[in-house]
Design a protein around this motif. Structure first.
Motif, mmCIF file in Angstrom:
data_model
loop_
_atom_site.group_PDB
_atom_site.id
_atom_site.type_symbol
_atom_site.label_atom_id
_atom_site.label_comp_id
_atom_site.label_asym_id
_atom_site.label_seq_id
_atom_site.Cartn_x
_atom_site.Cartn_y
_atom_site.Cartn_z
ATOM 1 N N LEU A 129 -56.452 -34.413 -45.415
ATOM 2 C CA LEU A 129 -56.987 -34.572 -44.074
ATOM 3 C C LEU A 129 -57.611 -35.955 -43.893
ATOM 4 O O LEU A 129 -57.497 -36.557 -42.819
ATOM 5 C CB LEU A 129 -58.026 -33.485 -43.781
ATOM 6 N N TYR B 112 -56.486 -38.467 -41.040
ATOM 7 C CA TYR B 112 -57.452 -38.929 -40.043
ATOM 8 C C TYR B 112 -57.476 -40.451 -39.967
ATOM 9 O O TYR B 112 -57.490 -41.033 -38.872
ATOM 10 C CB TYR B 112 -58.853 -38.398 -40.371
ATOM 11 N N VAL C 160 -53.844 -34.330 -38.332
ATOM 12 C CA VAL C 160 -55.057 -34.569 -37.539
ATOM 13 C C VAL C 160 -54.645 -35.140 -36.187
ATOM 14 O O VAL C 160 -53.772 -36.012 -36.110
ATOM 15 C CB VAL C 160 -56.015 -35.547 -38.246
ATOM 16 N N LEU D 57 -57.901 -30.437 -36.583
ATOM 17 C CA LEU D 57 -57.290 -30.457 -37.908
ATOM 18 C C LEU D 57 -56.531 -29.166 -38.139
ATOM 19 O O LEU D 57 -56.943 -28.104 -37.664
ATOM 20 C CB LEU D 57 -58.356 -30.636 -38.989
#
Length: 538
Positions: free
Chosen positions: A302, A306, A285, A324
């Motif tokens: 993810l 993040y 990310v 992403l």
């Protein structure tokens, strides 16, 4: 030598009596031809266009009747004839031109409808050399340019989207076309042929491996008119070049308000960065603000990536762009929408993720269908006063570089992973760039400074701020690695990074003072790696 004008004024209205239609893209052709027939316009056409019109039960005259000469050479020669170009180029209010038309039985053509052979589509589809060359249109551009030059008497249409507007104008003017519209269509026609020729010339340069051709041209099709440019007093438009590389230009916008100029610029920077990370190997990310990353991370998911990226600079991430490298899932979407975000761009998004993002109606969600290939060749273009700077894309990736340990101490396995990670990021940070990384996440980024030591200090300062927000006793730069996009010209920038807690460094090398910098690294007991490749980014 310039050709003098005869200063014959153009008529405001030109009655539309004869139209020549020769199109590759037959979208809307039959309906448009029928509308012309309904107002008693004689249709002249060629090849497949004439066949389509005739099959619809409409009267159409083959161009060979006009020229008295058949189509030859597989259709390569059909409209390149005085009977066609005389009818397009004649100044009808010029006595000499009118006499020539009468003497040679040349009939005026009032409307030309042409869209060109699909050169760009064949080129992008990977057609072989011969196929691409065969789709270079010759007669089409010649007719378009002739008609556009003589817009005083001839209207030219190159875009099927203009058909309805043209019919409305004809009806509103009792079968004639006004000069203002003919001028506008002419300008659009020249823009189209310019972009077409630019695509051909650039393809030839690439196919023949000509790095710097004598003449360079770039063209694009208007995708959208921006509300404004970088600032409200600047106007702007977004043009598509046709390159089929996944990114902001090829993405589908699933929701949210129109992208701004700055949104597009920043989203492109964000997606190019995450394109460096293989989605099979890791989730990645990037959070971008003003074309610079304020946080980048890898993770098992993810969501994890993040959260690590956000921790690097949670203040700057407000109002940023999130890119992403995998399909956006619900868990990641729930985290991203917790703070104000301008754009999310990803290869795709699950239905659950789309529903979560939909709760923020102004948040743009873009899906691209894939990632940009970071090592693909291409060109970048920048305007300067009176010129263009054109260069090959920076497609060097750290995995393909020959990395050389120049210090007494070798990096540990963890440091190696973080060093490669940090150097990937440094490539996408404005110079002078310094990136601190730890556990496959950025922990401090210094961008765009005039001094590399200042970038080092700013990155460390940001790490201190992030630690304070997170309630940590010490910044994550302690035990981190540091990457520099270019060599350290003096030891001070490296020493600043070591003082911030870096235990290993990666940089291109190549300074006259490399020995001094290596000695400083050895004295402080850190490992240092040279890449041999610089990543300036301006």
């Amino acid at each position: 030598m310039a050709v003098a004008s005869k200063k014959i004024p153009a008529p405001d209205l030109v009655p539309l009596r004869r139209a020549l239609l020769s199109v590759s893209d037959k979208t809307g052709l039959v309906d448009f031809a029928r509308a012309l027939c309904n107002i008693d316009v004689e249709l002249v056409s060629t090849g497949g266009t004439a066949k389509s019109i005739a099959e619809a039960g409409l009267a159409v005259r083959d161009v060979s009747e006009l020229t008295g000469f058949p189509e030859i050479m597989d259709g390569r020669v059909k409209t390149l004839h005085p009977s066609v170009h005389g009818g397009l180029l004649a100044i009808r209010d010029d006595a000499e031109h009118a006499a020539a038309m009468t003497e040679h039985n040349i009939q005026p053509i009032d409307l030309v409808v042409v869209n060109l052979y699909p050169f760009e589509e064949v080129m992008r589809s990977g057609g072989d050399y011969a196929s691409v060359v065969e789709n270079i249109d010759i007669g089409g551009p010649a007719m378009v340019r002739a008609s556009a030059k003589n817009h005083a008497y001839v209207a030219v249409v190159t875009d099927p989207a203009d058909y309805p507007r043209l019919i409305e104008a004809i009806k509103a003017n009792n079968g004639s076309l006004p000069l203002s519209l003919r001028k506008e269509l002419a300008a659009k026609a020249f823009s189209r042929t310019a972009a077409y020729d630019a695509a051909i010339s650039n393809w030839f340069a690439e196919a023949l491996e000509i790095d710097q051709p004598k003449w360079r041209a770039f063209g694009g099709r208007l995708e959208s008119v921006m509300r404004y440019g970088e600032n409200p007093h600047q106007n702007a438009g977004f043009y598509l070049t046709g390159e089929q590389r996944p990114g902001v230009a090829t993405a589908r916008q699933l929701q949210g308000k129109q992208l701004s100029y700055n949104n597009i610029n920043d989203t492109d920077a964000a997606f190019e960065l995450v394109g460096e990370f293989d989605p099979v190997r890791t989730a990645a990310v990037a959070i971008i603000k003003h074309a610079n990353p304020c946080g980048v991370a890898e993770g098992g998911t993810l969501k994890a990536a993040y959260e690590k990226a956000l921790a690097c600079d949670p203040v700057s991430a407000f109002g940023g762009i999130v890119a992403l490298n995998r399909i956006l899932d619900a868990l990641a979407a729930e985290e991203i929408v917790k703070i104000f975000t301008e754009v999310i761009i990803a290869p795709d998004a699950t239905e659950e993720a789309r529903a979560i993002v939909a709760s923020k109606k102004n948040l743009r969600l873009l899906v691209t269908g894939g990632l940009p290939d970071a090592d693909r060749a291409g060109l970048t273009v920048k305007s300067v006063a009176g010129g263009l700077l054109v260069q090959s894309r920076d497609n060097a990736i750290v995995d393909n570089l020959e990395l050389n340990v120049v210090t007494k101490r070798q990096p540990t396995q963890r440091e190696w992973e973080d060093l490669k990670f940090a150097f990937r990021i440094a490539k996408h940070v404005k110079s002078n760039a310094i990136v601190y990384a730890r556990d496959l996440a950025t922990v401090g980024i210094g961008a765009g400074q005039m001094s590399r030591v200042d970038s080092s200090r700013i990155a460390a300062r940001k790490a201190l701020d992030a630690a304070e927000v997170a309630g940590l006793k010490e910044p994550l730069t302690v035990g981190s690695v540091v990457a520099s996009d270019a060599f350290f010209p003096f030891a001070d920038g490296l020493l600043s990074a070591i003082d911030a807690g870096a235990t290993a460094a990666i940089q291109p090398g190549g300074s006259m003072r490399d020995d001094e910098v290596i000695a400083a690294a050895d004295e402080r007991g850190i490992a240092m790696v040279f890449t041999g490749v610089r990543h300036f980014r301006h």
